[in-house]
Structures are given as C-alpha cells and as structure tokens.
Design an enzyme around this catalytic site. Structure first.
Site, PDB file in Angstrom:
ATOM      1  N   TYR A 136       0.824  -1.210   0.000  1.00  0.00           N
ATOM      2  CA  TYR A 136       0.000   0.000   0.000  1.00  0.00           C
ATOM      3  C   TYR A 136       0.859   1.262   0.000  1.00  0.00           C
ATOM      4  O   TYR A 136       0.690   2.161  -0.828  1.00  0.00           O
ATOM      5  CB  TYR A 136      -0.936  -0.012   1.208  1.00  0.00           C
ATOM      6  CG  TYR A 136      -1.905   1.148   1.239  1.00  0.00           C
ATOM      7  CD1 TYR A 136      -3.182   1.035   0.696  1.00  0.00           C
ATOM      8  CD2 TYR A 136      -1.548   2.372   1.814  1.00  0.00           C
ATOM      9  CE1 TYR A 136      -4.077   2.097   0.713  1.00  0.00           C
ATOM     10  CE2 TYR A 136      -2.431   3.435   1.834  1.00  0.00           C
ATOM     11  CZ  TYR A 136      -3.686   3.294   1.291  1.00  0.00           C
ATOM     12  OH  TYR A 136      -4.553   4.362   1.305  1.00  0.00           O
ATOM     13  N   LYS A 140       1.542   4.046  -3.075  1.00  0.00           N
ATOM     14  CA  LYS A 140       1.243   5.460  -2.855  1.00  0.00           C
ATOM     15  C   LYS A 140       2.479   6.324  -3.107  1.00  0.00           C
ATOM     16  O   LYS A 140       2.390   7.418  -3.678  1.00  0.00           O
ATOM     17  CB  LYS A 140       0.726   5.672  -1.430  1.00  0.00           C
ATOM     18  CG  LYS A 140      -0.649   5.086  -1.168  1.00  0.00           C
ATOM     19  CD  LYS A 140      -1.699   5.685  -2.077  1.00  0.00           C
ATOM     20  CE  LYS A 140      -3.095   5.184  -1.738  1.00  0.00           C
ATOM     21  NZ  LYS A 140      -4.124   5.733  -2.657  1.00  0.00           N
TER      22      LYS A 140
END
Length: 327
Positions: A136, A140
């Site tokens: 994650y 990002k």
C-alpha cells in the site's frame, strides 16, 4: 486559474476523480457548500445519486478506466483536478489495487495536464514511500512520484483523512510557496493496546493454523488489527468485530440502529469501508435486514472470515507483528 488563487471566487472549473469514496464525498460536499468553482465535474465509472442543491453546477462523466485515453475530453478545460481515486487490496487483489491506485491515477494526471489543468491535487497516504516493503505505502509513494513528474504548475499531495477535508480545503487552494507542496496532518494518536495479557509463544503459535483462536484472543485480535491497519486493509476485521458486537445486542431498537450502521459502513455499494462479498451474499444480507435479527449478517461474516483466513492470516503470520510474539 481564479479558484486556485483564493477561495470563494466561484469562478473556474474543477474535476473530481473518486467522488464515491469517503474522502471524495467529503470533498464534493465542501466544494458545493463553499461555491469555490462555477463548475464541478465528477469523472467516474458510474453516475452517482446526488442531492439537489443550488449554486455550483455539478456534471458527471462516466468513463472506462481501462480505456481512459479515449475519454481525454473529460479532462479538458479544468483549472484544478482533485484525485481521490483508490481501492483496497482486499477488494481488488494486489494487481487490481496497483492498477487503480497507481496506473489509473498516473494516466488521469497525464490527461489532465494535456487538457490544460494547472493544479493537480492528489489524495495520498501518510507514510507513502516508494521503497516501503508494504504494498500500500509503496504504491502510494510510486504514484506521488509519477504525478509530480507530469509537470503541473502546482501539484499538491494531500494526506488527510476524510474528516479533515473541511479544514484542509481552504489551505490547499491558497497560493503556494513552491510548485509541489504536501499537506500532511499531525499523526493520529495510536490506538491503545487491548488490556489483555500477552500470550506465551506457545499460545501464539496456535494462531498460525486457527484464525478463530486468533480472533477470540483479545491480545491476538488487537495485534491482527494493528497489522491490517499498517497495510490499510483493516475493513474486514472491523466488519467482523462489528458483527460480533451486533450479535450480542439484546435491545431490538439498538439492534436495528447497529444493523443500519453496519450496512451503511461496510455493505452498501461504495460504502466507506465496503467489504468484498459476492452479489448473492449482499442480496441475502439486505433481505435479512428487513427484519433485523442476531443472524442478519451471518452469511456475510462467514464470507469475510473465509477471506481473512485465506489471505490476511498468512500475511500476518509472516509479519513482524506476529514474529515478535513467538520469540
């Protein structure tokens, strides 16, 4: 770019990607309430049901994100672009998550820049880092770098939760000191660990093969939720906990209130923490909620338990969270 120079001018145009999510919804409410732009365009994979409001005109453009370049016209003529697009690994799988949160966003940024957009606002995440070992945070970080490289006159990396949009919106539209600026809230206070005795290594070892034993142990549940939170995929565990609390509710009135809250937060389409259940399970759950009972969410809860058992538990067992417990 009148709107980006100072709030409340009511001139110019902006687009919003990902208006159906919690942050996107909060952003849209503030944009309409403040009248910062004369026109707001929502770009998404489906039309949203919006309440009638006077003031800011809201247009909706439906696009196929797999063929986004064919919809270049949707990105033309906007002063500011807001991107709140995103999914979770539990909903889309690892490959689907990368495609949505990185590839779709980067492509949208390129189309926006080509269409004349000067200021691009990207919702990212605290801890974003292209070198992170967590998927994650790594994705990002990668998308932040890709968007910055597009070459907007101004690029804002926004890292607040949905509840902070109202206080941050005015700030991000003010004249910046540099072409790239980050708006990062103070770190949230970490959740206090459960008041439970730390298990022995022997007890923790039993959790490797039994999600049920892990979830039944207060310390184990707290560790598991902390791990999922570190991966930004905690909605399944939160749903399971909410269902357990729901089943212990005795008052019919409170049960109905909790059922409504669980449905709106986890079950309904585009819910803020929507869990990944099939259409049949969702339909059966909705029928069960006509007359709420302790078993209303049983089918959905079993489905989510199976998903966590297959996907989340093996990752947890390999994590530092678990390895510290069995030393």
């Amino acid at each position: 770019m009148a709107a980006a120079g100072g709030g409340g001018s009511g001139a110019g145009s902006c687009f919003v990607l990902g208006a159906s999510g919690a942050t996107g919804q909060a952003l849209l409410r503030e944009l309409r309430a403040r009248g910062l732009f004369a026109r707001v365009t929502l770009i998404g994979r489906r039309r949203l049901s919006l309440a009638e409001e006077s003031g800011t005109a809201v247009e909706q453009v439906v696009v196929d994100f797999e063929r986004l370049r064919e919809h270049a016209a949707a990105f033309r003529g906007h002063d500011v672009g807001f991107c709140c697009l995103g999914t979770t690994r539990s909903k889309a799988g690892a490959d689907g998550f990368v495609r949505v949160d990185r590839d779709y966003v980067a492509q949208a940024a390129e189309l926006a820049r080509a269409g004349g957009c000067k200021h691009f606002v990207l919702q990212s995440s605290q801890g974003a880092n292209e070198h992170s070992r967590f998927l994650y945070l790594r994705v990002k970080g990668e998308v932040e770098k890709l968007v910055q490289a597009v070459g907007f006159d101004r690029c804002t990396i926004l890292r607040p939760a949905a509840k902070e949009i109202k206080t941050k919106l005015g700030t991000l539209l003010q004249k910046p000191d540099s072409a790239i600026d980050f708006i990062i809230p103070y770190p949230e206070k970490p959740e206090k660990p459960a008041k439970a005795q730390k298990p022995s290594p022997e007890e923790a070892l039993q959790w490797r093969d039994s999600l049920e034993k892990l979830l039944q142990n207060p310390y184990g549940l707290a560790s598991f939720r902390s791990f999922l939170r570190s991966e930004f995929s905690e909605e399944n565990a939160e749903f399971w906990v909410a269902c357990e609390d729901y089943k212990r509710t005795k008052s019919p009135v409170k049960m109905a209130e909790k059922a409504k809250r669980i449905y709106e937060e986890f079950i309904q389409t585009e819910a803020p923490k929507e869990v990944n259940i099939d259409h049949f399970t969702k339909d059966m759950t909705m029928k069960n909620l006509v007359e709420p009972s302790p078993s209303s969410f049983d089918m959905a809860q079993k489905r989510i338990f199976a998903l966590m058992e297959k996907d989340s538990l093996p990752r947890f067992v390999r994590s530092e969270f678990y390895q510290e417990l069995i030393k």
